[in-house]
Design an enzyme around this catalytic site. Sequence first.
Site, PDB file in Angstrom:
ATOM      1  CG  HIS A 156       6.866  -0.602   2.734  1.00 15.43           C
ATOM      2  ND1 HIS A 156       5.795  -0.061   2.069  1.00 15.43           N
ATOM      3  CD2 HIS A 156       7.831  -0.807   1.788  1.00 15.43           C
ATOM      4  CE1 HIS A 156       6.090   0.064   0.771  1.00 15.43           C
ATOM      5  NE2 HIS A 156       7.312  -0.372   0.584  1.00 15.43           N
ATOM      6  CG  HIS A 184      11.905   1.650   0.780  1.00 18.89           C
ATOM      7  ND1 HIS A 184      11.508   2.521  -0.195  1.00 18.89           N
ATOM      8  CD2 HIS A 184      11.164   0.525   0.594  1.00 18.89           C
ATOM      9  CE1 HIS A 184      10.568   1.968  -0.939  1.00 18.89           C
ATOM     10  NE2 HIS A 184      10.329   0.748  -0.471  1.00 18.89           N
ATOM     11  CD  GLU A 185      11.396  -2.888   2.172  1.00 16.12           C
ATOM     12  OE1 GLU A 185      10.243  -3.142   2.572  1.00 16.12           O
ATOM     13  OE2 GLU A 185      11.678  -2.749   0.963  1.00 16.12           O
ATOM     14  CG  HIS A 189       1.244   2.048   5.367  1.00 13.56           C
ATOM     15  ND1 HIS A 189       1.189   1.939   3.995  1.00 13.56           N
ATOM     16  CD2 HIS A 189       0.090   2.675   5.717  1.00 13.56           C
ATOM     17  CE1 HIS A 189       0.080   2.471   3.542  1.00 13.56           C
ATOM     18  NE2 HIS A 189      -0.615   2.926   4.566  1.00 13.56           N
TER      19      HIS A 189
END
Length: 683
Positions: free
Chosen positions: A473, A469-470, A476
Site C-alpha cells: 500500500h 502487505h502494508e 502505491h
Amino acid sequence: MAANPFFQSWATPFELPPFGAIKTEHFGEGFERGMAEHRQEMAAIAGDSAAPTYANVIDAFERSGRLLDKVSSVFWKLASADTNDELQAIERDIAPKLAAHYAAIYMDAALFKRVDALHEKRDSLGLNDEQRRVLELIHKDFVRAGAKLTGKESQRMAEIVQRLADLSTSFGQNVLKDESTFVLPIHDKADLAGLSPSLVDSLAAAAKARGVDAPYAVTLSRSHVEPFLETSSRRDLREQVFKAFIARGANGGATDNHAIVEEIVALRAERAKLLGYDTFADYKLDDTMARTPQAVRQLLDRVWAGGRARALEERDDMQKMIEAEGANFKLAAHDWRYYAQKVRHARYDIDEARLKPYFELNAIREAAFYTANRLFGLTFEERKGLDLYHPDCVAYEVKDATGKHVALFVGDYFARPSKRSGAWMTSIRDQRKLDGDERPIILNVLNVAKPGEGQPVLLSIDEARTLFHEFGHALHGILSDVTYPRISGTSVPTDFVELPSQLYEHWLLQKDVLRKFAKHYQTGEVLPDDLLERLLAMRTFNQGFATVEYCSSAYVDMDFHALTPPAKVDSAAFERDRLDAIHMPEEIVMRHRTPHFSHVFSGDHYAAGYYSYLWSEVLDADAFSAFEETGDIFNPALAERLKTYIYSAGGRREAADAYTHFRGRLPTPEALMRKRGLQDVEG
C-alpha cells in the site's frame, strides 16, 4: 496560547508537521478556520460570473481546502495511532461537523451546476486523458453525494451523512475502549506453558506498561491473542482470551455497538434509496470493479464452497489429534489455532517458535525495501532526529535510481493502548503536481507486540506478511505520479486498492528474498534449506480456516447492506441467521464479528466492500503468475509495466483498464484457487 502551527508554513525537514509544537487546543481552531477558508473557496468557484472552464472550476476545486487538509492529516493520524481522551472528545465533536461541511459542498446546487456544465461538454474541451478522468470522477462524486437532490430529500441526505459520521466515530471509540481496558493478568509462571520466550517477554512488557499487578498480562492486541491461542497449553486461559477477543463491542453497557450497527444499517439503506438505488450494496458497488452484488456473491460462493470443504477436513484432522492425545472434548473455536499448530508441526515438523527467530522486524523491513529496489529502483535511507508523533516511529527517505527524492516513509510498528487495532497505510501528504511536484509522506501502522527492553522483535509469518502487505500500500502512495489530488496514490476503488498490497505479499516467501533476509537474529544463520522447503510447502496449510473466517465476514457485510428500507434489524440475530444460511462451521468464528467490524462500521470505506480483499486476490494471484511465467520474479520489463499502470498511476484509468494495460487481459479465479490450495466444489 502559543501561535497555532497550522497557520504557519512548516520549515521542517520534508515539511513534516511539527508534532512537538502541535497541542490539542490547536485542532479546534485549526478545523474552524480550515472549514471557513474552504467554504470561501467553494463560494468563489460557485459564484464566479465568468463562464465555467476547467481552470476556474476543476483546477480551482482541486486546489481548495489546503488548510483543512493540513489540520485533518495530522488529527486523524493521531486519532487512530496515538489517541487520548482529549483527542477522542475532539473527534466526537468534529466528525459530524466535517461530514456536514463536505455534504454542503457536494450538494451545493450552484457549484454542481458549474461542474455539470463542464461535464456536459467534456468532449469539446480539449482535455488530456488525466483531466477528463478527474472531471468525470468529480462529477460522479457530486452525483453520488446527492447533488441532484432537492428540498426535503437534500435536507434529509445532509442529516443522514452527519448522523452516520457521529455513529461511526462512536463505534470505533467503543472498540478501542474494549481493546485497551481488557487484560488477563498471569501470576504463575506455570500458566505460561507452551508460550515462546519472545511472547513471554512481550507479556511481561505489557504488564509493566499497563500497570498490571502481575508479572505478565495478555492484552487484546492481535499480536498477543493470535500467538497465545496458538501456543498456550492452558485450554481454560485460551478460552478466556478468545471470548474476550470476539466480544469486543458486544459487552453491554456504554461500549456495546449493537444499537449503533442497527442505526448505521438503516441510515445507509435510506441514503441509497434517496439516491435511486435499491440497496446500499447496489449504491456502493456501482463505483467498483465488481459493479453488482451478484458478481460479488458469485465469487464468494465459488471460494466459500471450496474453503468450507477444506475447513471441515482440517477440523476432522484436529479432532483426531485431540482423541489421539486421550482427551474427550470436541474441538471448539478457542482450540482451533492451538491444534492447527500441532497438526502443522506433525505434518511439516515446523512451528512458529522455530521460525520466528529468522523473521526479525528490522530484517523483514529491509527485505521489503530490497524488493522495492529490485522492482522499482528505490532506495531507503533512515532519517533520524525528525519530529515524529511517537518515539516508536522510524523514518526513511525514499529516492529513485538517480538519487532523486521520491517520498518520506514512516513506520509505526508497535501495539499500544492509544492505537486502534489492525494495520493500515495512510499519508500525511499525498503526491500531486498541480502546483509543482509535491512529494508524499507515507505511513505504515502495525500492531506488533513490543518486547521487553533490549529484546529482538520477532515476527510470526502472518505479521511478516502484514508488513509486506502494508508496504505494498505504501508503495502505491510513494510511487504515485499524477497531477491531480483526486486521483493520487490509493484513490482507486476498494476492490482494486488491495491489488498493490496483496501482490507485494508474494515476494516475502520467495527463495531469493528469504535467503538474503531470513537469518537467525542471534547467529546470523540463514534459514536452513530444509526449513525453507517446509515453509514453502505449507503455504496452503489451514487455508480452509482462513477462507471461512474471511468469507463469512464478507457475506455478513454484504447481507447487512442488501437490506431495503426501513432495514430494521436485530444485528446479533441477523448475524446468526446469515451464518446459519451459509452453514458456518461452529468451530470457526468470523474474522470480524459485527460489533467490532471496524472496516465496515467505523467509517464506510469498506461497507459492502469487505469482499474487496478476495476480489483483489483474484488480481494479485494472476499478476504474480505473470512474473512467474517469465522465470524472473523481478523481471524488469514487467516491473516497469507494473509501476506505470498500477503503482504510479493512481486512479488515472478505470481499474479494469489499468489491469489490462499491465497484464494484457483480465484475470480469472483459477490462480486464486491454486494459491489457496482449494478445489471447486459442485452444487
